[in-house]
Design a protein around this motif. Structure first.
Motif, PDB file in Angstrom:
ATOM      1  N   GLN A 178       1.147  -1.404  -0.362  1.00 13.75           N
ATOM      2  CA  GLN A 178       0.316  -0.123   0.514  1.00 13.75           C
ATOM      3  C   GLN A 178       0.891   1.231  -0.226  1.00 13.75           C
TER       4      GLN A 178
ATOM      5  N   ALA B 109       2.444   1.665  -3.796  1.00 18.19           N
ATOM      6  CA  ALA B 109       0.954   1.824  -4.460  1.00 18.19           C
ATOM      7  C   ALA B 109       1.289   3.666  -3.763  1.00 18.19           C
ATOM      8  N   LEU B 110       0.750   4.381  -2.934  1.00 18.31           N
ATOM      9  CA  LEU B 110       0.907   5.572  -2.551  1.00 18.31           C
ATOM     10  C   LEU B 110       1.937   6.818  -3.205  1.00 18.31           C
TER      11      LEU B 110
ATOM     12  N   TYR C  65      -3.722   2.620  -6.163  1.00 17.42           N
ATOM     13  CA  TYR C  65      -3.781   2.862  -4.930  1.00 17.42           C
ATOM     14  C   TYR C  65      -4.667   2.797  -4.042  1.00 17.42           C
TER      15      TYR C  65
ATOM     16  N   LYS D 154      -5.508   0.224  -0.850  1.00 19.67           N
ATOM     17  CA  LYS D 154      -6.191   0.708   0.095  1.00 19.67           C
ATOM     18  C   LYS D 154      -7.802  -0.208   0.382  1.00 19.67           C
TER      19      LYS D 154
END
Length: 59
Positions: free
Chosen positions: A9, A12-13, A50, A54
């Protein structure tokens, strides 16, 4: 159900932030319309990835 680890995560952020930053930097650089469109599409895809990472599956 979310199968992404917290580390995934976070990656991806980071990718989403980097892609958006490229779009914003491109606004002040002499880029062609095609290049700017490509950067925008990459930013949208990174943000979608993202958000998928999430997602907890709850509404």
């Amino acid at each position: 159900m979310n199968y992404y680890s917290p580390a995934a995560q976070e990656r991806a952020l980071d990718a989403a932030y980097d892609a958006v930053e490229k779009v914003l930097d491109g606004m002040f650089a002499p880029l062609s319309r095609h290049a700017m469109n490509a950067r925008w599409n990459q930013a949208c895809e990174a943000m979608a990835k993202y958000l998928e990472a999430k997602d907890s599956g709850e509404e």
